[in-house]
Enzyme design. Structure first.
Site, PDB file in Angstrom:
ATOM      1  N   ASP A   1       6.805  85.117   3.009  1.00 44.60           N
ATOM      2  CA  ASP A   1       7.883  85.699   3.806  1.00 44.60           C
ATOM      3  C   ASP A   1       7.925  87.209   3.620  1.00 44.60           C
ATOM      4  O   ASP A   1       7.081  87.792   2.941  1.00 44.60           O
ATOM      5  CB  ASP A   1       9.236  85.055   3.456  1.00 44.60           C
ATOM      6  CG  ASP A   1       9.556  85.134   1.975  1.00 44.60           C
ATOM      7  OD1 ASP A   1       9.376  86.232   1.388  1.00 44.60           O
ATOM      8  OD2 ASP A   1       9.980  84.126   1.388  1.00 44.60           O
TER       9      ASP A   1
ATOM     10  N   MET B   1      21.084  89.906  -1.021  1.00 43.27           N
ATOM     11  CA  MET B   1      21.287  89.894   0.444  1.00 43.27           C
ATOM     12  C   MET B   1      22.653  90.452   0.828  1.00 43.27           C
ATOM     13  O   MET B   1      23.318  89.943   1.716  1.00 43.27           O
ATOM     14  CB  MET B   1      21.127  88.461   0.983  1.00 43.27           C
ATOM     15  CG  MET B   1      19.774  87.839   0.708  1.00 43.27           C
ATOM     16  SD  MET B   1      19.712  86.067   1.022  1.00 43.27           S
ATOM     17  CE  MET B   1      20.639  85.432  -0.392  1.00 43.27           C
TER      18      MET B   1
ATOM     19  N   LYS C   1      11.775  85.839   7.063  1.00 41.11           N
ATOM     20  CA  LYS C   1      13.150  85.716   7.547  1.00 41.11           C
ATOM     21  C   LYS C   1      13.848  87.055   7.383  1.00 41.11           C
ATOM     22  O   LYS C   1      13.733  87.724   6.365  1.00 41.11           O
ATOM     23  CB  LYS C   1      13.916  84.664   6.757  1.00 41.11           C
ATOM     24  CG  LYS C   1      13.385  83.246   6.926  1.00 41.11           C
ATOM     25  CD  LYS C   1      14.225  82.273   6.135  1.00 41.11           C
ATOM     26  CE  LYS C   1      13.716  80.854   6.303  1.00 41.11           C
ATOM     27  NZ  LYS C   1      14.550  79.897   5.559  1.00 41.11           N
TER      28      LYS C   1
END
Length: 464
Positions: free
Chosen positions: A250, A385, A272
């Site tokens: 990723d 995040m 992502k």
């Protein structure tokens, strides 16, 4: 990559050396390790070259260079102390499209000779493109010390049985698995120790086992790629990355880490980003199952650690349901990497006796966390995040009693050369981050330990 590394078949290769001094002698001695047919042209020869001439190891033309000397030649080395001669040979060879090397004059070289570790039939060649010869010697010394001389025996052993294995095992993948098993196991160990007879017996048994094993199911390795710096990979991670047939990765996996994957492995990007998924998680899970059932060794390469906000548990469940073998290789977490490279200890006797990892991922413009539990004294908070929700995180912490002056840091591209650390307080950090133009991936660290950043910063001190 300006110089493309290749190995030339030297069987009966006509090669010309212009010059016969000590510099030329070193090139000639190197060429004599090959099967090339060597001709030397020079008006005189040093003692070293004379001995080679007298021994009949090279042909010698005792005169000045003439363009006709290039007739029939395919490789040219020039090693004279006359610049005009060196340039003339380079010009003549170039016009004929013959590869030419002018020793110690890189601009006049169409090819360069690498630094060589000779364990024939295993040859390791390295080059710095002529820009860092001392560093190259240093690296060669390192490799010489870790590559056993017995590796040559292992190379000859493999050569003897290569065709036999090719005839016995039909699948390319099965043959590769077999040789990896041989080279990683007791067969190779016996060869290195000189016990060829015992090695052959073990080899025959392994080959028999592989011939009668019709299993096609592969295996999945969930590998933590760490925070970005390839030097932080574990030995096990690197070993499995080199064995992979397929690599599923990723956006949090750095290009430098991806470069260490086996060169011919199939690489599948499933990256992502917020509100932009290349593949839904369910499809990623199924992809791992499908690739393993096709008989592949699959590395699922994940930034940081697979079990810390990496959804590793979710990806294992379908593997278990389908009876697929798997391994989990932990990696240095993003939190540990970011904190260490930013000079921010997550725990410290005078500042924090506990640390909490939390997700700052937004859902419907909110972050659903137990905020009262997060607002505790002597505690460090790490938000994954959380860049998009930075303002909400600061607001909620203040609402639940955390002082507005609490230090906070944002670490972007942690452990990489372009790492960027921004520090401030709960009330100032949002504007500071906006001014710095920070983009993901980024990690948020909250607590008094952040105040140690300037003092303990060791990585990119000029950016403190």
């Amino acid at each position: 990559m300006r110089y493309f590394p290749i190995f030339i078949d030297t069987a009966e290769l006509p090669c010309l050396v212009v010059g016969a001094g000590e510099v030329a002698a070193r090139k000639i001695e190197l060429l004599l390790k090959s099967e090339a047919h060597i001709t030397v042209v020079a008006p005189w020869a040093c003692d070293t070259v004379k001995k080679l001439i007298d021994a009949g190891e090279v042909d010698y033309i005792p005169r000045e260079y003439h363009p006709d000397d290039l007739d029939g030649m395919r490789l040219i080395f020039v090693a004279t102390d006359q610049d005009s001669v060196n340039r003339q040979v380079h010009h003549d060879a170039s016009e004929r499209d013959i590869l030419v090397n002018v020793v110690d004059n890189t601009p006049l070289c169409q090819f360069i000779t690498p630094s060589i570790i000779d364990r024939s039939p295993i040859i390791i060649a390295m080059s710095s493109g002529g820009v860092a010869p001392v560093l190259l010697r240093y690296l060669r010394q390192k490799l010489e010390s870790v590559i056993p001389h017995g590796i040559a025996r292992l190379g000859r052993f493999s050569e003897r049985f290569r065709e036999r294995v090719k005839q016995s095992l039909n699948s390319v993948t099965q043959r590769r698995y077999f040789w990896e098993d041989i080279l990683d196991g007791d067969v190779a160990e016996q060869v290195l120790q000189g016990n060829d007879k015992h090695a052959e017996e073990l080899f025959e048994q392994r080959l028999h086992d592989y011939q009668h094993d019709n299993s096609t199911q592969g295996e999945v390795y969930l590998v933590g790629a760490g925070p970005g710096d390839p030097d932080l990979l574990t030995f096990r991670a690197l070993r499995l990355m080199q064995k992979a047939d397929v690599v599923v990765y990723d956006r949090l996996v750095s290009p430098a880490v991806l470069e260490l994957v086996r060169r011919d492995a199939e690489k599948i990007y499933v990256g992502k980003a917020r509100s932009k998924h290349t593949l839904p998680q369910e499809d990623i899970n199924q992809l791992l199952v499908d690739q393993a059932q096709a008989g592949n060794r699959v590395v699922r390469l994940k930034g940081g650690d697979p079990f810390i906000f990496g959804r590793g548990g979710e990806e294992i469940e379908p593997l278990i349901e389908n009876n697929i073998r798997f391994q989990v290789v932990p990696g240095i977490t993003a939190a540990a990497g970011a904190a260490s490279y930013a000079g921010i200890p997550l725990t410290h006797r005078d500042h924090a006796q506990s640390v909490v990892f939390a997700t700052g991922h937004l859902r419907d413009n909110t972050i659903d966390l137990d905020w009262p539990a997060l607002v505790q004294k002597q505690q460090t908070l790490v938000f994954y995040m959380g860049l998009t929700g930075l303002g909400i995180i600061c607001q909620k912490l203040i609402e639940h009693g955390m002082p507005e002056s609490t230090p906070i840091a944002l670490v972007a591209s942690a452990t990489l050369p372009h790492q960027h650390v921004v520090t401030g307080t709960l009330t100032s950090i949002e504007s500071l981050v906006a001014q710095a133009g920070i983009s993901p991936p980024a990690l948020i660290i909250v607590g008094s330990v952040v105040s140690l950043h300037k003092q303990l910063n060791w990585f990119h001190q000029d950016r403190a």
